[in-house]
Design a protein around this motif. Structure first.
Motif, PDB file in Angstrom:
ATOM      1  N   UNK A  31       0.793  -1.295  -0.156  1.00 32.03           N
ATOM      2  CA  UNK A  31       0.175   0.104   0.025  1.00 32.03           C
ATOM      3  C   UNK A  31       0.870   1.366  -0.121  1.00 32.03           C
ATOM      4  N   UNK A  32       0.493   2.115  -0.828  1.00 31.60           N
ATOM      5  CA  UNK A  32       1.301   3.415  -0.882  1.00 31.60           C
ATOM      6  C   UNK A  32       1.514   4.060   0.355  1.00 31.60           C
ATOM      7  N   UNK A  33       0.317   4.410   1.263  1.00 36.42           N
ATOM      8  CA  UNK A  33       0.214   5.010   2.353  1.00 36.42           C
ATOM      9  C   UNK A  33       0.831   4.167   3.573  1.00 36.42           C
ATOM     10  N   UNK A  34       2.064   4.581   3.875  1.00 36.82           N
ATOM     11  CA  UNK A  34       2.624   3.886   5.215  1.00 36.82           C
ATOM     12  C   UNK A  34       1.904   3.833   6.140  1.00 36.82           C
ATOM     13  N   UNK A  35       1.214   4.731   6.685  1.00 35.11           N
ATOM     14  CA  UNK A  35       0.347   4.357   7.866  1.00 35.11           C
ATOM     15  C   UNK A  35      -0.899   3.330   7.513  1.00 35.11           C
ATOM     16  N   UNK A  36      -1.492   3.428   6.368  1.00 30.43           N
ATOM     17  CA  UNK A  36      -2.478   2.555   5.749  1.00 30.43           C
ATOM     18  C   UNK A  36      -1.894   1.103   5.894  1.00 30.43           C
ATOM     19  N   UNK A  37      -0.722   1.115   5.430  1.00 27.54           N
ATOM     20  CA  UNK A  37       0.010  -0.230   5.270  1.00 27.54           C
ATOM     21  C   UNK A  37       0.233  -0.666   6.631  1.00 27.54           C
ATOM     22  N   UNK A  91       1.649   0.789 -10.759  1.00 31.81           N
ATOM     23  CA  UNK A  91       0.397   0.567  -9.908  1.00 31.81           C
ATOM     24  C   UNK A  91      -0.609   1.762 -10.145  1.00 31.81           C
ATOM     25  N   UNK A  92      -1.542   1.420 -10.041  1.00 35.39           N
ATOM     26  CA  UNK A  92      -2.711   2.663 -10.147  1.00 35.39           C
ATOM     27  C   UNK A  92      -3.118   3.144  -8.826  1.00 35.39           C
ATOM     28  N   UNK A  93      -3.316   4.658  -8.720  1.00 38.24           N
ATOM     29  CA  UNK A  93      -3.816   5.036  -7.322  1.00 38.24           C
ATOM     30  C   UNK A  93      -5.068   4.159  -7.119  1.00 38.24           C
ATOM     31  N   UNK A  94      -5.651   3.758  -7.920  1.00 36.35           N
ATOM     32  CA  UNK A  94      -6.897   3.223  -7.627  1.00 36.35           C
ATOM     33  C   UNK A  94      -6.779   1.667  -6.899  1.00 36.35           C
ATOM     34  N   UNK A  95      -5.617   1.121  -7.492  1.00 32.77           N
ATOM     35  CA  UNK A  95      -5.252  -0.371  -6.592  1.00 32.77           C
ATOM     36  C   UNK A  95      -5.383  -0.281  -5.108  1.00 32.77           C
ATOM     37  N   UNK A  96      -4.746   0.839  -4.589  1.00 35.55           N
ATOM     38  CA  UNK A  96      -4.896   1.033  -3.157  1.00 35.55           C
ATOM     39  C   UNK A  96      -6.493   1.071  -2.691  1.00 35.55           C
ATOM     40  N   UNK A 152     -10.922   6.826   4.121  1.00 37.48           N
ATOM     41  CA  UNK A 152      -9.661   7.881   3.811  1.00 37.48           C
ATOM     42  C   UNK A 152      -8.869   7.737   2.704  1.00 37.48           C
ATOM     43  N   UNK A 153      -8.615   6.765   2.318  1.00 37.06           N
ATOM     44  CA  UNK A 153      -8.020   6.391   1.053  1.00 37.06           C
ATOM     45  C   UNK A 153      -8.846   6.887  -0.152  1.00 37.06           C
ATOM     46  N   UNK A 154     -10.163   6.536  -0.005  1.00 30.30           N
ATOM     47  CA  UNK A 154     -11.129   6.911  -1.075  1.00 30.30           C
ATOM     48  C   UNK A 154     -11.260   8.265  -1.543  1.00 30.30           C
ATOM     49  N   UNK A 155     -11.211   9.109  -0.255  1.00 30.66           N
ATOM     50  CA  UNK A 155     -11.171  10.694  -0.394  1.00 30.66           C
ATOM     51  C   UNK A 155     -10.047  11.259  -1.147  1.00 30.66           C
ATOM     52  N   UNK A 156      -8.762  10.431  -0.855  1.00 32.00           N
ATOM     53  CA  UNK A 156      -7.321  11.006  -1.112  1.00 32.00           C
ATOM     54  C   UNK A 156      -7.313  10.639  -2.618  1.00 32.00           C
ATOM     55  N   UNK A 157      -7.747   9.386  -3.118  1.00 30.17           N
ATOM     56  CA  UNK A 157      -7.571   8.954  -4.438  1.00 30.17           C
ATOM     57  C   UNK A 157      -8.726   9.682  -5.434  1.00 30.17           C
ATOM     58  N   UNK A 158      -9.851   9.800  -4.838  1.00 25.64           N
ATOM     59  CA  UNK A 158     -10.569  10.372  -6.036  1.00 25.64           C
ATOM     60  C   UNK A 158     -10.493  11.971  -6.217  1.00 25.64           C
ATOM     61  N   UNK A 159     -10.014  12.660  -4.941  1.00 23.62           N
ATOM     62  CA  UNK A 159      -9.990  14.080  -4.941  1.00 23.62           C
ATOM     63  C   UNK A 159      -8.570  14.339  -5.596  1.00 23.62           C
ATOM     64  N   UNK A 160      -7.695  13.557  -5.903  1.00 21.10           N
ATOM     65  CA  UNK A 160      -6.355  13.873  -6.318  1.00 21.10           C
ATOM     66  C   UNK A 160      -6.656  14.453  -7.761  1.00 21.10           C
TER      67      UNK A 160
END
Length: 160
Positions: A31-37, A91-96, A152-160
């Motif tokens: 996962x690209x976000x270390x905290x989520x990982x 890797x696509x941001x959507x993968x996360x 959390x990840x969805x907000x980040x990915x979709x609003x990027x």
């Protein structure tokens, strides 16, 4: 109670737990976000512990966990990695996001299995009802944590 059907049901969940464990471990590494990982790695530890409890339940009912079912589950998880994501090399941001959704689905399936096992084995002394109640509670907690991560990840990915 039909032990053949019970054992078949448990073996299917054993295969699913093998796939789920592999998926949690992989997402915890990639996962690209270390905290989520890190949070997914904690969930992976819990899922591994629960897989061991499933092994004990299978054995308590007079069966052995199937190595074939475990290998099949892991192979299906591996095959599931090869999906179109709009990117050929990276890797696509959507993968996360999609991976967190898959983890939620896996935990929901696990919860459904514990819940059915709790109901179906109510009068079976080989299966500990309190243990199943705790496994259901843990799944509910895991679903809530995954929901938070997903949003959390969805907000980040979709609003990027």
């Amino acid at each position: 109670m039909n032990d053949d059907l019970l054992h078949a049901y448990l073996q299917h969940h054993w295969a699913g737990s093998s796939a789920g464990t592999a998926m949690f471990e992989r997402v915890g590494r990639t996962h690209s976000d270390p905290d989520v990982a890190a949070r997914v790695r904690q969930l992976a530890t819990e899922v591994n512990e629960e897989r061991e409890q499933l092994r004990q339940i299978i054995m308590a009912t007079g069966a052995d966990p199937s190595r074939i079912a475990a290998a099949t589950g892991r192979a299906l998880e591996f095959a599931g990695r090869f999906k179109p994501n709009g990117r050929l090399v990276r890797r696509s941001p959507l993968s996360d996001l999609f991976e967190l959704e898959a983890l939620r689905d896996a935990v929901a399936g696990k919860r459904a299995g514990w819940q059915l096992l709790r109901t179906a084995t109510e009068d079976d002394a080989r299966v500990d009802a309190l243990q199943l109640d705790e496994l259901i509670r843990r799944a509910d907690d895991q679903l809530a944590r995954l929901e938070d991560l997903h949003l959390r990840v969805g907000r980040t990915v979709i609003s990027a």
